[in-house]
Design a protein around this motif. Structure first.
Motif, PDB file in Angstrom:
ATOM      1  N   GLY A  89      38.554  -4.765  32.196  1.00 18.64           N
ATOM      2  CA  GLY A  89      38.725  -6.199  31.981  1.00 18.64           C
ATOM      3  C   GLY A  89      37.652  -6.991  32.702  1.00 18.64           C
ATOM      4  O   GLY A  89      37.066  -7.927  32.150  1.00 18.64           O
ATOM      5  N   ALA A  90      37.385  -6.602  33.948  1.00 22.45           N
ATOM      6  CA  ALA A  90      36.351  -7.298  34.714  1.00 22.45           C
ATOM      7  C   ALA A  90      35.001  -7.139  34.028  1.00 22.45           C
ATOM      8  O   ALA A  90      34.213  -8.081  33.945  1.00 22.45           O
ATOM      9  N   PHE A  91      34.727  -5.934  33.507  1.00 13.07           N
ATOM     10  CA  PHE A  91      33.443  -5.699  32.844  1.00 13.07           C
ATOM     11  C   PHE A  91      33.310  -6.574  31.605  1.00 13.07           C
ATOM     12  O   PHE A  91      32.345  -7.319  31.442  1.00 13.07           O
ATOM     13  N   LEU A  92      34.347  -6.519  30.738  1.00 14.62           N
ATOM     14  CA  LEU A  92      34.169  -7.161  29.426  1.00 14.62           C
ATOM     15  C   LEU A  92      34.241  -8.677  29.508  1.00 14.62           C
ATOM     16  O   LEU A  92      33.819  -9.357  28.584  1.00 14.62           O
ATOM     17  N   THR A  93      34.755  -9.224  30.626  1.00 15.26           N
ATOM     18  CA  THR A  93      34.732 -10.678  30.748  1.00 15.26           C
ATOM     19  C   THR A  93      33.519 -11.155  31.523  1.00 15.26           C
ATOM     20  O   THR A  93      33.351 -12.363  31.713  1.00 15.26           O
ATOM     21  N   THR A  94      32.701 -10.226  32.014  1.00 15.76           N
ATOM     22  CA  THR A  94      31.560 -10.673  32.815  1.00 15.76           C
ATOM     23  C   THR A  94      30.238 -10.293  32.153  1.00 15.76           C
ATOM     24  O   THR A  94      29.475 -11.155  31.726  1.00 15.76           O
ATOM     25  N   VAL A  95      29.986  -8.985  32.074  1.00 13.78           N
ATOM     26  CA  VAL A  95      28.632  -8.532  31.748  1.00 13.78           C
ATOM     27  C   VAL A  95      28.184  -8.939  30.341  1.00 13.78           C
ATOM     28  O   VAL A  95      27.105  -9.533  30.197  1.00 13.78           O
ATOM     29  N   PRO A  96      28.979  -8.654  29.266  1.00  7.76           N
ATOM     30  CA  PRO A  96      28.464  -9.029  27.939  1.00  7.76           C
ATOM     31  C   PRO A  96      28.262 -10.535  27.798  1.00  7.76           C
ATOM     32  O   PRO A  96      27.319 -10.980  27.131  1.00  7.76           O
ATOM     33  N   LYS A  97      29.126 -11.321  28.452  1.00  8.39           N
ATOM     34  CA  LYS A  97      29.000 -12.779  28.356  1.00  8.39           C
ATOM     35  C   LYS A  97      27.652 -13.245  28.882  1.00  8.39           C
ATOM     36  O   LYS A  97      27.023 -14.152  28.316  1.00  8.39           O
ATOM     37  N   LEU A  98      27.222 -12.640  30.003  1.00  4.48           N
ATOM     38  CA  LEU A  98      25.979 -13.089  30.624  1.00  4.48           C
ATOM     39  C   LEU A  98      24.822 -12.933  29.642  1.00  4.48           C
ATOM     40  O   LEU A  98      24.032 -13.863  29.434  1.00  4.48           O
ATOM     41  N   GLY A  99      24.735 -11.728  29.014  1.00  6.97           N
ATOM     42  CA  GLY A  99      23.647 -11.499  28.082  1.00  6.97           C
ATOM     43  C   GLY A  99      23.740 -12.405  26.871  1.00  6.97           C
ATOM     44  O   GLY A  99      22.742 -12.981  26.422  1.00  6.97           O
ATOM     45  N   ALA A 100      24.955 -12.559  26.341  1.00  9.68           N
ATOM     46  CA  ALA A 100      25.101 -13.325  25.101  1.00  9.68           C
ATOM     47  C   ALA A 100      24.758 -14.796  25.303  1.00  9.68           C
ATOM     48  O   ALA A 100      24.100 -15.411  24.454  1.00  9.68           O
ATOM     49  N   VAL A 101      25.202 -15.371  26.430  1.00 11.51           N
ATOM     50  CA  VAL A 101      24.917 -16.794  26.647  1.00 11.51           C
ATOM     51  C   VAL A 101      23.420 -17.014  26.801  1.00 11.51           C
ATOM     52  O   VAL A 101      22.844 -17.977  26.263  1.00 11.51           O
ATOM     53  N   LEU A 102      22.772 -16.090  27.530  1.00  9.25           N
ATOM     54  CA  LEU A 102      21.325 -16.232  27.675  1.00  9.25           C
ATOM     55  C   LEU A 102      20.640 -16.097  26.310  1.00  9.25           C
ATOM     56  O   LEU A 102      19.678 -16.814  26.009  1.00  9.25           O
ATOM     57  N   ALA A 103      21.173 -15.190  25.469  1.00  8.35           N
ATOM     58  CA  ALA A 103      20.588 -15.033  24.133  1.00  8.35           C
ATOM     59  C   ALA A 103      20.725 -16.324  23.331  1.00  8.35           C
ATOM     60  O   ALA A 103      19.801 -16.720  22.612  1.00  8.35           O
ATOM     61  N   ILE A 104      21.880 -16.995  23.468  1.00  6.40           N
ATOM     62  CA  ILE A 104      22.059 -18.262  22.755  1.00  6.40           C
ATOM     63  C   ILE A 104      21.023 -19.275  23.235  1.00  6.40           C
ATOM     64  O   ILE A 104      20.409 -20.003  22.443  1.00  6.40           O
ATOM     65  N   ALA A 105      20.828 -19.318  24.569  1.00  5.24           N
ATOM     66  CA  ALA A 105      19.836 -20.265  25.105  1.00  5.24           C
ATOM     67  C   ALA A 105      18.443 -19.948  24.564  1.00  5.24           C
ATOM     68  O   ALA A 105      17.696 -20.853  24.180  1.00  5.24           O
ATOM     69  N   ARG A 106      18.091 -18.659  24.520  1.00 10.98           N
ATOM     70  CA  ARG A 106      16.759 -18.294  24.037  1.00 10.98           C
ATOM     71  C   ARG A 106      16.598 -18.650  22.557  1.00 10.98           C
ATOM     72  O   ARG A 106      15.537 -19.108  22.127  1.00 10.98           O
ATOM     73  N   LEU A 107      17.662 -18.431  21.780  1.00  7.39           N
ATOM     74  CA  LEU A 107      17.604 -18.768  20.363  1.00  7.39           C
ATOM     75  C   LEU A 107      17.390 -20.273  20.185  1.00  7.39           C
ATOM     76  O   LEU A 107      16.572 -20.713  19.366  1.00  7.39           O
ATOM     77  N   LEU A 108      18.116 -21.060  20.984  1.00  8.21           N
ATOM     78  CA  LEU A 108      17.956 -22.513  20.888  1.00  8.21           C
ATOM     79  C   LEU A 108      16.544 -22.941  21.220  1.00  8.21           C
ATOM     80  O   LEU A 108      15.984 -23.847  20.593  1.00  8.21           O
ATOM     81  N   GLU A 109      15.945 -22.284  22.219  1.00  6.99           N
ATOM     82  CA  GLU A 109      14.574 -22.626  22.592  1.00  6.99           C
ATOM     83  C   GLU A 109      13.609 -22.301  21.459  1.00  6.99           C
ATOM     84  O   GLU A 109      12.610 -22.990  21.263  1.00  6.99           O
TER      85      GLU A 109
END
Lengths: 479, 499
Positions: free
Chosen positions: A240-260
């Motif tokens: 639970g700790a893994f799936l609420t932390t690690v994938p989110k970090l990458g995905a949010v950064l990916a969204i930011a990069r896509l927006l840029e």
């Protein structure tokens, strides 16, 4: 363009994670079941090496590897550090919970692979690599949930898998549409003069929405969020700790990069901002009446990722938004892991009422939980406070003042359920339902407790406060 | 020096949490640290010279988050020094009163010492973010105090308190960010923002941003109609929690009015001034009327706070109404109103703390606040009766006590600029009825069912209450030293509002 060798060196942290995962798999196959802590030690050494490589990489300035498909910049550096440290914390938690399980070494392998996948998702600047990263990050996730021994694990794994498969297909479709319109998969092509600017806006919007849907699943964000509470409830606390932390970090950064990368248009930040706003609101509303602490934390992460996406939405419009987002990623990771560590240290207390009287019996743990929960609210002086403050500032600066107001309003809403948990800890154990004496409270000696997880919780709480107090230098590092 | 004074209580709190300390040592340490704070502030007061317009005494600044122009910036001026002094006095009184605390005294001492740091921090901060940090932490501290040491339905009251005031604090934060985004230099520094207020001539935006700030401050103060969290919080809080909540923390709201709203939003404040006057008058009347209907002693005192804070809001509103000519008389009146407002904060801090500690005495005897259960206490507990009479007379504004000095100036300043303020005079009349009736019920008449075994006040009870009342009388008879401090700062703000 640099040669193949330097390209691999630039991605050394990811390579080390993958290599360690393979070594762990091999070592695990030849290690007796009760001595698999060796595999954990090897995994920790690998993550440590990857962290050292990340720190070295941070000192070397901004570059890109493999023909511009992976950006090695400040954001990548921060992401590597945060994910690496999160993996170390998870390995510590796993030592209590997963030790001597039938699939112990496989769990460590999956954690490392999932971490590497999240890094690829967060670092790439190419649609095709994004799809690969999505798969690399998702498949370990399904397996991690499915391997858990809880009653609800199979259902949660199936739910996650079905949603994930759908999201993956949509992501591929979106990537195909966008690259067809732009004439290339690289992000540079998206923003080019003859790229998406001249393409019909409806088609571009369809592509962006499809790609975003895939990433929103990874981030566990609205509208692809329904798997999160079930997965947290059904699987091990470590998972639970893994799936609420690690994938989110990458995905949010990916969204930011896509927006840029997208051509400058008010539409995209507003779209992500709207998704962020609905995410935080729906996450908070979902958490309001949860009695199971795991589900409560699951819903809470859905709302937290809404705040993270608010910071991401401001990235095209404000120069301060990128460091703010990076600080938020780090602050969120340490605070959320701290809360899960508290949960891991008391594996038998699963409903809110089980936590009654914990303030008396375990003051240190309750204090860590208090710092973690109030930290998630955004109470000063924790890291999430500074990050949330910066988020409000940058969203306003980026021309989204409504989003800033919604972030603040949702923070008040979230206080209700975080405080319910805290109030339960602070209340008297005797005031529980009559006739239903809490078995944990009456026989504290027989209860399973994980002291190491409690130490991790304290360490995370201290780190959350220190990161908040040292926010100035931390931001300087990130920008 | 100032930072040392600010963080000494927090340091002491951390040290108290080392488990080896005994309860007795913890109680005495609380008193000792609170005493050091009072002495430290006295030294500051003695060394204080008016720093002049737009400057601070004992200023300290350390870079914190340079990216958004926020730094750890503290300092004192004529508004903050009296309130800082009042805060240390209130905490000392609470420390002495808590000497007999039986429930987890070590934790309570640590919590209140940490709370003292946050309250002092709000008054001393010269950066909006530092202000907000301390403001928010004070809410957390008070929540823990009500939840941990309160009585009755404490969990519910504490939660309600937290939710309301947290909502207020976030509205405040939104306002601060609006100010930051609008400022040319992109800073949260209060001195810079006051010197060159952004959002001037910006019409609706300024009014909206100030609206958010005012909402936050109105919840905290609290004014009608945002006051509903106050009575339950007070009723269920422990005695010293109520004392700090009413004595110090309500001032965080009104202090924000004179420290932030007036100097940083002159244009918008003038637009909001009629609303502030109306809200002030409504709070004065509503607080007094509802207090009149109470049978519970502590709820009644809580509502008198709504009334007393109403005068402060009224004064700030009146000072924001700038006449078209803007003549010197006008400036004089506005200065008088603001001076009265700050004096009222100090005065209310002293008197209401005394009242709440006396209510704590009542509770400690029979666990009941119902006034009709008592009666004839003058013969059973003469010293208690004497203290209650003095505190009540001070609270209703009798000449010779600090409340009179404050309210006289508030009305002198307000009625001059806004004649309709005279309506609030009815509040004084109602307050007299409220407090005299309470005194009558408790002290005179036949003995009530719980009066017989009412032990008179013990030294650790009458010393703090007596000390607070002595200070209130001191301010009432010799107001000059206090007014000399406040008046220059009030004149500065009065001129800033007229920009």
């Amino acid at each position: 363009m640099s040669s193949m060798g330097t390209d691999v060196l630039m991605l050394l942290p990811e390579a080390l994670l993958l290599l360690t995962a393979i070594c762990c798999l091999l070592l695990g196959s030849w290690t007796p079941r009760l001595e698999q802590q060796r595999v954990r030690a090897l995994a920790a050494v690998g993550v440590g090496a990857s962290l050292v490589a990340s720190i070295v990489g941070l000192t070397e300035g901004e570059r890109s590897a493999f023909s511009g498909t992976v950006a090695v910049d400040d954001a990548t550096g921060v992401l590597r550090l945060v994910v690496g440290l999160a993996l170390l914390v998870l390995l510590l938690l796993a030592g209590d919970e997963i030790a001597e399980q039938a699939r112990e070494s496989e769990i460590y392998v999956l954690l490392l692979l999932g971490g590497a996948g999240a890094l690829v998702v967060g670092e790439t600047t190419d649609l095709a690599v994004l799809v690969v990263g999505f798969l690399l990050a998702s498949i370990p996730l399904y397996a991690l949930i499915g391997l858990s021994t809880g009653e609800k694990a199979p259902e949660a794994a199936l739910k996650t898998y079905l949603l994930g498969a759908l999201a993956g297909i949509l992501l591929m479709l979106g990537a195909a549409v966008l690259s067809a319109l732009a004439g290339g998969t690289s992000y540079d092509a998206l923003g080019d003069a003859d790229g998406l600017i001249t393409a019909p806006v409806v088609a571009v919007a369809a592509g962006v929405v499809l790609v975003l849907t895939g990433l929103l699943f990874k981030a566990g964000a609205v509208p692809a969020h329904l798997w999160v509470p079930d997965a947290v409830e059904g699987s091990w606390t470590t998972t639970g700790a893994f799936l609420t932390t690690v994938p989110k970090l990458g995905a949010v950064l990916a969204i930011a990069r896509l927006l840029e990368a997208l051509p400058p248009d008010r539409l995209w930040p507003v779209l992500v901002g709207a998704l962020a706003a609905s995410g935080m609101t729906i996450g908070n509303l979902g958490a309001l009446n949860q009695a199971h602490v795991g589900r409560l934390l699951g819903w809470s992460t859905i709302s937290q990722v809404g705040y993270l996406m608010a910071a991401a939405a401001a990235v095209p419009g404000s120069a301060q938004a990128r460091p703010a987002l990076l600080l938020f990623l780090a602050g969120y990771a340490v605070t959320n892991l701290g809360c899960f560590a508290v949960l891991a240290s008391e594996p038998e207390r699963r409903s809110l009422d089980d936590w009654r009287g914990m303030g008396r019996t375990r003051p240190g743990l309750t204090t860590s939980l208090g710092v973690g929960l109030l930290g998630l609210v955004g109470t000063p002086p924790t890291a999430v406070f500074v990050a949330k403050l910066l988020t409000i500032v940058v969203t306003w600066e980026a021309g989204l003042p409504w989003l800033a107001v919604l972030v603040a309003a949702n923070t008040v809403l979230s206080l209700t359920y975080y405080l319910r948990w805290l109030a339960s800890c602070l209340s008297n154990p005797t005031r529980g339902a009559p006739g239903q004496a809490d078995p944990g409270a009456s026989h504290p000696s027989q209860e399973t407790r994980h002291p190491r997880a409690a130490q991790v919780a304290v360490a995370c709480a201290v780190a959350a406060v220190v990161l908040g107090l040292l926010a100035g230098p931390a931001l300087a590092l990130a920008s | 020096m100032l930072s040392a004074l600010l963080f000494l209580p927090l340091l002491a709190a951390v040290l108290l949490l080392v488990p080896a300390v005994s309860d007795r040592v913890a109680r005495l340490a609380f008193v000792a640290v609170a005493l050091v704070e009072v002495v430290g502030v006295a030294v500051l007061w003695w060394r204080y010279d008016d720093p002049g317009t737009g400057r601070l005494a004992f200023e300290e600044q350390v870079s914190w988050i340079p990216g958004i122009g926020s730094s750890y910036h503290v300092g004192l001026d004529g508004f903050s020094l009296p309130l800082v002094a009042m805060t240390t006095v209130v905490f000392l009184a609470c420390a002495v009163f808590a000497l007999a605390e039986a429930r987890r005294p070590r934790l309570q001492a640590a919590l209140f010492l940490a709370l003292e740091t946050t309250c002092l921090g709000v008054f001393a901060s010269a950066d909006l973010i530092v202000f907000f940090v301390f403001f928010d932490l004070s809410i957390v501290g008070m929540y823990l105090s009500i939840n941990g040491w309160g009585h009755g339905d404490r969990a519910r009251s504490a939660l309600q308190f937290f939710l309301y005031t947290f909502l207020g604090s976030l509205a405040l934060l939104v306002g601060f960010v609006g100010l930051y985004v609008a400022s040319e230099s992109h800073t949260f520094d209060m001195v810079t923002l006051a010197a060159d207020p952004p959002l001037q001539g910006d019409g609706a935006v300024g009014v909206l941003v100030l609206g958010a700030v005012l909402l936050g401050l109105a919840v905290k103060t609290p004014t009608v109609p945002f006051h509903t969290w106050l009575p339950p919080a007070h009723t269920d809080a422990p005695a010293i929690g109520s004392a700090v909540l009413a004595g110090v923390m309500l001032k965080l709201g009104t202090y924000g009015l004179v420290r932030i709203a007036m100097p940083m939003f002159p244009d918008a404040l003038r637009a909001w001034a009629p609303v502030l006057v109306a809200v002030g008058i409504a709070s004065v009347l509503w607080g007094a009327l509802v207090a009149l209907a109470q049978t519970d002693l502590k709820r009644m005192i809580a509502y008198t706070s709504v009334n007393h804070m109403g005068y402060v809001v009224l004064a700030v509103g009146a000072a924001g109404v700038v006449g078209s000519d803007g003549g010197t008389d006008d400036a004089e009146l506005r200065r008088t109103a603001i001076t009265g407002a700050v004096t009222q904060m100090v005065s209310h801090g002293l008197l209401t703390t005394a009242l709440f500690l006396l209510a704590g005495v009542v509770w400690s005897r029979h666990r009941d606040y119902a006034m009709d259960q008592y009666g004839g206490l003058a013969s059973h507990a003469p010293r208690f009766a004497a203290l209650l009479v003095v505190a009540a007379l001070g609270s209703l504004g009798l000449p010779g006590l600090s409340g009179f000095v404050a309210e006289l100036q508030i009305f002198a300043g307000s009625i001059g600029t806004v004649p309709v303020s005279a309506v609030a005079l009815i509040g004084i009349l109602l307050m007299t009825a409220v407090l005299l009736r309470a005194v009558q019920r408790l002290i005179t008449g036949p003995s009530g069912p719980l009066s017989e075994e009412f032990t008179d006040v013990r030294p650790r009870e009458w010393v703090p209450v007596g000390g607070l009342l002595a200070l209130a009388i001191g301010v009432g008879i010799f107001p000059r030293p206090l007014l000399d401090l406040i008046e220059p700062a009030a004149a500065t703000v009065a001129s800033l509002v007229a920009r």
